[in-house]
Write a protein that holds these residues in place. Structure first.
Motif, short mmCIF file in Angstrom:
data_model
loop_
_atom_site.label_atom_id
_atom_site.label_comp_id
_atom_site.label_asym_id
_atom_site.label_seq_id
_atom_site.Cartn_x
_atom_site.Cartn_y
_atom_site.Cartn_z
N GLY A 1 0.81 -1.21 0.00
CA GLY A 1 0.00 0.00 0.00
C GLY A 1 0.85 1.25 0.00
O GLY A 1 2.04 1.22 -0.33
N VAL A 2 0.22 2.35 0.40
CA VAL A 2 0.85 3.67 0.32
C VAL A 2 0.77 4.37 1.67
O VAL A 2 -0.31 4.48 2.27
N TRP A 3 1.92 4.84 2.15
CA TRP A 3 1.97 5.65 3.37
C TRP A 3 1.76 7.11 3.02
O TRP A 3 2.10 7.54 1.91
N THR A 4 1.24 7.87 3.96
CA THR A 4 1.16 9.32 3.80
C THR A 4 1.97 9.98 4.91
O THR A 4 1.94 9.55 6.07
N VAL A 5 2.70 11.02 4.52
CA VAL A 5 3.56 11.76 5.44
C VAL A 5 3.26 13.24 5.29
O VAL A 5 3.22 13.76 4.16
N ASP A 6 3.04 13.92 6.40
CA ASP A 6 2.76 15.36 6.38
C ASP A 6 4.01 16.11 5.94
O ASP A 6 5.09 15.95 6.53
N ALA A 7 3.88 16.94 4.91
CA ALA A 7 5.04 17.64 4.36
C ALA A 7 5.58 18.71 5.31
O ALA A 7 6.77 19.04 5.24
N LEU B 1 -4.19 9.67 -8.16
CA LEU B 1 -2.85 9.10 -8.16
C LEU B 1 -2.95 7.65 -8.61
O LEU B 1 -3.74 6.87 -8.06
N TYR B 2 -2.18 7.30 -9.64
CA TYR B 2 -2.15 5.92 -10.10
C TYR B 2 -1.05 5.17 -9.35
O TYR B 2 0.09 5.63 -9.30
N THR C 1 0.99 10.06 8.64
CA THR C 1 -0.41 10.42 8.89
C THR C 1 -1.37 9.30 8.53
O THR C 1 -2.57 9.40 8.84
N GLY C 2 -0.88 8.23 7.88
CA GLY C 2 -1.79 7.15 7.55
C GLY C 2 -1.16 6.13 6.61
O GLY C 2 -0.03 6.29 6.14
N PHE C 3 -1.94 5.07 6.37
CA PHE C 3 -1.54 4.03 5.44
C PHE C 3 -2.77 3.59 4.67
O PHE C 3 -3.83 3.35 5.26
N LEU C 4 -2.62 3.50 3.35
CA LEU C 4 -3.73 3.12 2.47
C LEU C 4 -3.39 1.82 1.76
O LEU C 4 -2.50 1.79 0.91
N PRO C 5 -4.08 0.72 2.07
CA PRO C 5 -3.84 -0.52 1.32
C PRO C 5 -4.27 -0.34 -0.14
O PRO C 5 -5.35 0.17 -0.42
N PHE D 1 -7.24 12.12 -4.68
CA PHE D 1 -6.58 13.07 -3.79
C PHE D 1 -7.60 13.76 -2.88
O PHE D 1 -7.28 14.16 -1.76
N ALA D 2 -8.82 13.90 -3.35
CA ALA D 2 -9.86 14.58 -2.57
C ALA D 2 -10.27 13.78 -1.34
O ALA D 2 -10.44 14.33 -0.25
N THR D 3 -10.42 12.46 -1.51
CA THR D 3 -10.88 11.62 -0.40
C THR D 3 -9.78 10.84 0.28
O THR D 3 -9.95 10.38 1.42
N GLY D 4 -8.65 10.67 -0.40
CA GLY D 4 -7.58 9.85 0.15
C GLY D 4 -7.87 8.37 0.12
O GLY D 4 -7.23 7.59 0.82
N ARG D 5 -8.82 7.96 -0.71
CA ARG D 5 -9.22 6.56 -0.78
C ARG D 5 -9.03 6.01 -2.19
O ARG D 5 -8.97 6.77 -3.16
N VAL D 6 -9.02 4.68 -2.28
CA VAL D 6 -8.95 4.02 -3.58
C VAL D 6 -10.33 4.11 -4.22
O VAL D 6 -11.30 3.55 -3.71
N ASP D 7 -10.42 4.82 -5.34
CA ASP D 7 -11.68 4.96 -6.07
C ASP D 7 -12.05 3.69 -6.83
O ASP D 7 -13.19 3.27 -6.86
N ARG D 8 -11.03 3.11 -7.46
CA ARG D 8 -11.26 1.91 -8.27
C ARG D 8 -9.92 1.21 -8.50
O ARG D 8 -8.86 1.80 -8.29
#
Length: 342
Positions: A214-220, A247-248, A226-230, A262-269
């Motif tokens: 997945g993808v980690w998020t880090v506050d710039a 983001l692909y 700040t989170g992890f997205l599978p 980018f708006a929701t921070g979630r996997v759309d599809r």
């Protein structure tokens, strides 16, 4: 010579505002639309025509070419010959390649936003080398407190960049002007961080993690997780759409591409390659309609529709395609890798 970075850090302005379809620099207008594919196994670069999907050239470079990287001024493509310790220049207007330039351990290559320095990720040496962006003469080396520094991206203001360390699970914050390690964080004990990409608003870094899937998020601003997205098995490459909305994420271990809002921070599809595959590194076409990715362990290149995820074409290339470069691309200048333009 130098252009200013696009916006001040985190002011809400889109850092990719100059990457829209049709916003080609005068420097690259008229260049043929090609895909440059380095083959780590054969030491060749295979060149594909974006319109016909056919191979138009193939030539030998050095040992284990890893990535093809646009220079800061957009005039040259540099082939990173990792094991023969050199960079091979390609003229993207003519397709001609020049004499290798000696550079130690060039796994990956970036450029400071002011265009003065090339930043070489000397992965095996556990070092980041700052070189003159034109002559590639060494200016200074920074020994890093991690293992396997290889991918990076710059803050919106360009005052620092984040570097992923694949073999120790760390992410470093590097002071651009001071050319020093400013801070570090460990993502997790099992992390294998790969590509790094800044969000359009400049507030968040996304870091693909091949081991955590997945993808980690880090506050710039604070440099805190700040989170992890599978997303999927073997999350590897990160690419921003031409409208800056998604983001692909290429999931190399399962043959899928996750589309993250980018708006929701979630996997759309999630798009699945027919029959599976190993989508790795690449880029988005200048018009934003095609996502090009190397099939790292399948000897192919994938051309994928960004409208619906449909596989447009699977093109047979060498046995070890890696960091392919889609060129030309919109933008004023290149920060490196396979095409991080702003």
């Amino acid at each position: 010579m130098a252009l200013p970075p696009t916006p001040p850090d985190g002011d809400g302005t889109d850092v990719y505002a100059h990457d829209r379809p049709g916003m080609l620099s005068p420097v690259v207008k008229g260049m043929p639309a090609r895909v440059y594919v380095p083959d780590t196994k054969s030491g060749d670069v295979i060149v594909l025509d974006q319109r016909t999907f056919k191979r138009v050239d193939r030539f030998k470079v050095g040992r284990v070419p890893q990535h093809v990287v646009p220079s800061w001024d957009l005039r040259t493509l540099w082939v990173n010959d990792n094991d023969s310790n050199d960079l091979v220049p390609i003229d993207p207007r003519t397709g001609r390649h020049g004499r290798p330039v000696p550079v130690d351990d060039p796994y990956n290559l970036y450029f400071t936003p002011d265009g003065r320095h090339a930043v070489v990720m000397a992965e095996r040496k556990e070092r980041i080398d700052f070189r003159d962006a034109h002559t590639m003469r060494l200016v200074t080396s920074v020994n890093v407190p991690c293992q396997g520094p290889n991918h990076a991206d710059f803050s919106a203001a360009g005052d620092f960049f984040l570097t992923a360390c694949e073999f120790s699970g760390d992410v470093l914050k590097i002071d651009t002007a001071g050319r020093r390690v400013a801070a570090s964080i460990n993502l997790s004990n099992r992390a294998m961080p790969q590509d790094v990409k800044l969000s359009p608003d400049g507030r968040t870094f996304y870091i693909a993690d091949m081991a955590s899937n997945g993808v980690w998020t880090v506050d710039a601003r604070t440099f805190r997780k700040t989170g992890f997205l599978p997303t999927g098995k073997g999350a590897h490459g990160l690419y921003v759409s031409r409208d800056s909305r998604v983001l692909y994420v290429s999931n190399r271990g399962e043959g899928t591409i996750s589309v993250v809002s980018f708006a929701t921070g979630r996997v759309d599809r999630t798009w699945r390659l027919p029959g599976g595959g190993s989508p790795d590194m690449g880029g988005v076409s200048a018009d934003g309609r095609v996502l090009w990715l190397s099939g790292r362990y399948d000897g192919v290149v994938y051309a994928i529709s960004t409208a619906d995820g449909r596989l447009i074409r699977k093109i047979r290339v060498g046995t070890g395609p890696h960091g392919l470069c889609v060129y030309p691309q919109p933008g004023r200048y290149s920060l490196g890798h396979t095409g991080v333009l702003r």
